[in-house]
Scaffold this active site. Sequence first.
Site, mmCIF file in Angstrom:
data_model
loop_
_atom_site.group_PDB
_atom_site.id
_atom_site.type_symbol
_atom_site.label_atom_id
_atom_site.label_comp_id
_atom_site.label_asym_id
_atom_site.label_seq_id
_atom_site.Cartn_x
_atom_site.Cartn_y
_atom_site.Cartn_z
ATOM 1 N N ASP A 1 -1.424 6.257 -5.373
ATOM 2 C CA ASP A 1 -2.464 7.292 -5.295
ATOM 3 C C ASP A 1 -1.877 8.577 -6.508
ATOM 4 O O ASP A 1 -0.966 8.813 -6.349
ATOM 5 C CB ASP A 1 -2.593 8.011 -4.195
ATOM 6 C CG ASP A 1 -2.988 7.129 -3.119
ATOM 7 O OD1 ASP A 1 -3.971 6.246 -3.118
ATOM 8 O OD2 ASP A 1 -1.955 6.871 -2.074
ATOM 9 N N ASP B 1 0.313 -1.917 4.365
ATOM 10 C CA ASP B 1 1.534 -0.917 4.589
ATOM 11 C C ASP B 1 2.739 -1.525 5.327
ATOM 12 O O ASP B 1 3.844 -1.103 5.033
ATOM 13 C CB ASP B 1 1.282 0.117 5.809
ATOM 14 C CG ASP B 1 0.101 1.000 5.425
ATOM 15 O OD1 ASP B 1 -0.030 1.564 4.365
ATOM 16 O OD2 ASP B 1 -0.571 1.561 6.429
ATOM 17 N N LYS C 1 -7.075 9.988 -7.279
ATOM 18 C CA LYS C 1 -7.680 10.691 -6.277
ATOM 19 C C LYS C 1 -8.454 11.811 -6.627
ATOM 20 O O LYS C 1 -8.169 13.054 -6.423
ATOM 21 C CB LYS C 1 -6.510 11.178 -5.418
ATOM 22 C CG LYS C 1 -5.830 9.911 -4.653
ATOM 23 C CD LYS C 1 -6.793 9.661 -3.382
ATOM 24 C CE LYS C 1 -6.329 8.491 -2.644
ATOM 25 N NZ LYS C 1 -7.502 8.177 -1.571
ATOM 26 N N HIS D 1 -0.774 10.856 -1.715
ATOM 27 C CA HIS D 1 -1.855 10.273 -1.285
ATOM 28 C C HIS D 1 -2.812 11.757 -1.083
ATOM 29 O O HIS D 1 -4.027 11.617 -1.555
ATOM 30 C CB HIS D 1 -1.717 9.649 0.194
ATOM 31 C CG HIS D 1 -3.021 9.225 0.658
ATOM 32 N ND1 HIS D 1 -4.002 9.980 1.513
ATOM 33 C CD2 HIS D 1 -4.037 8.142 0.369
ATOM 34 C CE1 HIS D 1 -5.011 9.335 1.992
ATOM 35 N NE2 HIS D 1 -4.894 8.100 1.129
ATOM 36 N N HIS E 1 0.972 -1.144 -0.157
ATOM 37 C CA HIS E 1 -0.149 0.109 0.107
ATOM 38 C C HIS E 1 0.775 1.338 -0.056
ATOM 39 O O HIS E 1 1.698 1.488 0.984
ATOM 40 C CB HIS E 1 -0.665 -0.311 1.345
ATOM 41 C CG HIS E 1 -1.918 1.180 1.222
ATOM 42 N ND1 HIS E 1 -2.131 1.939 2.393
ATOM 43 C CD2 HIS E 1 -2.806 1.395 0.505
ATOM 44 C CE1 HIS E 1 -2.993 2.584 2.209
ATOM 45 N NE2 HIS E 1 -3.636 2.446 0.890
ATOM 46 N N ARG E 2 0.594 2.244 -0.840
ATOM 47 C CA ARG E 2 1.538 3.309 -1.349
ATOM 48 C C ARG E 2 2.777 3.034 -1.353
ATOM 49 O O ARG E 2 3.706 3.787 -0.677
ATOM 50 C CB ARG E 2 1.109 4.264 -0.181
ATOM 51 C CG ARG E 2 -0.464 4.517 0.258
ATOM 52 C CD ARG E 2 -0.556 5.707 1.222
ATOM 53 N NE ARG E 2 -2.059 5.675 1.741
ATOM 54 C CZ ARG E 2 -2.653 6.264 2.621
ATOM 55 N NH1 ARG E 2 -1.834 7.114 3.368
ATOM 56 N NH2 ARG E 2 -3.750 6.311 3.208
ATOM 57 N N GLU F 1 -4.821 4.516 -8.106
ATOM 58 C CA GLU F 1 -5.913 5.201 -7.497
ATOM 59 C C GLU F 1 -6.002 6.467 -7.849
ATOM 60 O O GLU F 1 -5.037 7.310 -7.665
ATOM 61 C CB GLU F 1 -5.831 5.011 -6.059
ATOM 62 C CG GLU F 1 -7.321 5.711 -5.345
ATOM 63 C CD GLU F 1 -7.703 5.880 -3.864
ATOM 64 O OE1 GLU F 1 -6.641 4.983 -3.176
ATOM 65 O OE2 GLU F 1 -8.318 6.392 -3.631
ATOM 66 N N GLU G 1 0.217 -0.640 -4.802
ATOM 67 C CA GLU G 1 -0.987 0.579 -4.730
ATOM 68 C C GLU G 1 -0.212 1.789 -4.878
ATOM 69 O O GLU G 1 0.684 2.040 -3.911
ATOM 70 C CB GLU G 1 -1.859 0.267 -3.749
ATOM 71 C CG GLU G 1 -3.119 1.049 -3.854
ATOM 72 C CD GLU G 1 -3.216 2.447 -3.009
ATOM 73 O OE1 GLU G 1 -4.218 2.858 -3.068
ATOM 74 O OE2 GLU G 1 -2.089 2.687 -2.334
HETATM 75 O O1 G3P Z 1 -6.971 1.499 -2.522
HETATM 76 C C1 G3P Z 1 -6.936 1.192 -1.189
HETATM 77 C C2 G3P Z 1 -6.371 2.466 -0.294
HETATM 78 O O2 G3P Z 1 -5.394 2.946 -0.655
HETATM 79 C C3 G3P Z 1 -7.800 3.521 -0.358
HETATM 80 O O3 G3P Z 1 -7.632 4.185 0.678
HETATM 81 O O4 G3P Z 1 -7.341 6.532 1.677
HETATM 82 O O5 G3P Z 1 -5.486 4.781 1.571
HETATM 83 O O6 G3P Z 1 -5.973 5.963 -0.654
HETATM 84 P P1 G3P Z 1 -6.528 5.362 0.842
HETATM 85 CA CA CA Z 2 -4.711 4.451 -2.036
#
Ligand code: G3P
Ligand code: CA
Length: 240
Positions: free
Chosen positions: A35, A228, A110, A48, A6-7, A108, A33
Site C-alpha cells: 500500500d 496474510d 491509497k 496501509h 498481502h502487505r 495499491e 501486495e
Molecule cells: O489489495 C487487496 C487488499 O489489500 C485491499 O484491502 O484494506 O487490505 O488494503 P486493504
Molecule cells: Ca492493500
Amino acid sequence: MKIYAHRGSAGTHPENTIAAFNEAARLDIYGVELDVHLTKDDELVVIHDESIDRTSNGVGYVKDLTLKQLRTFDFGSWFGEEHAGESIPTLEEVLNIFQNTTHHINIELKSDIFPYEGMGEMVLHLIEKMGLSERVVISSFDHEAIRNFKKTAPHIDVALLTTDVLVDAYDYARFIPADALHISIPAAMRKMTQEAMLKGAIIRVFTVNEVKHALALQTIGVHAIFTDFPEEMKKALSFS
Ligand code: G3P
Ligand code: CA
C-alpha cells in the site's frame, strides 16, 4: 490459483515493512501486495493506514509528516518486540527487494481517503525508472485514480478494488477501463463473479486467510488470492 503475500506477509511479520517484504521475497509464491501513501514532503511510503497510529509508536497522518519525521518512529514493536526498530519503508526501498525476484507486484494507491495529488504519476515514474512496468499491477479503491493512471500509462495493468457487489462488474471494469477486479470474499461468492469471469474478467480476491475460503475460491476458479499467511496457504493448497 495464484498467491499474493498481502502487505508483505502481514500475518507473520509487521505489515508493509522491510522484514515483511523480505519474507515475501523468500517465498516461492506468485506475487506480493503493498500500500502506498504520500508524505508531507512528497515521498512515496509503504503503509496501509492514512495515520501511523496503529502500526507505529507515533501518531499523526502520513500526509502531515515528512519522511525524516516518519523515520523517527518504530513500525515493528507493535507486532512483537523482536521486530523493534523497523522503519517505514519508501516504495523504492520495497521495490528494490523484488528487483531480482520473479514476484508480480501489486501496488495499491491509497488515495481513496486523501487524494494525494500527483501520487499516480510519481508511482509511474518510479516503476518505469526501475524497469518494472511489466511486473506490476496498480490497484485502488479510488477508481478515478485508476482511470487517470491507465490514461497516462495504457501499457501498465491496473485493477479496481471493491467490496461492493456490482450489477455488471465486467462492463464496469471495461468502462473505467481496468484490466482486473480485486474483490472481497463475499463479493467473490456472488453471481457477479461467475458472470464476470465467463466474460473474461481477471478476478483476484482479498484477504483470504482461511484455507476453507481459499479452497472454495479455487473451486469457483478465481485467478488469485491475497493472504496474510502466504507460506502456510501455499502449503495447504499444495496438499489439497
Ligand atoms: O489489495 C487487496 C487488499 O489489500 C485491499 O484491502 O484494506 O487490505 O488494503 P486493504
Ligand atoms: Ca492493500
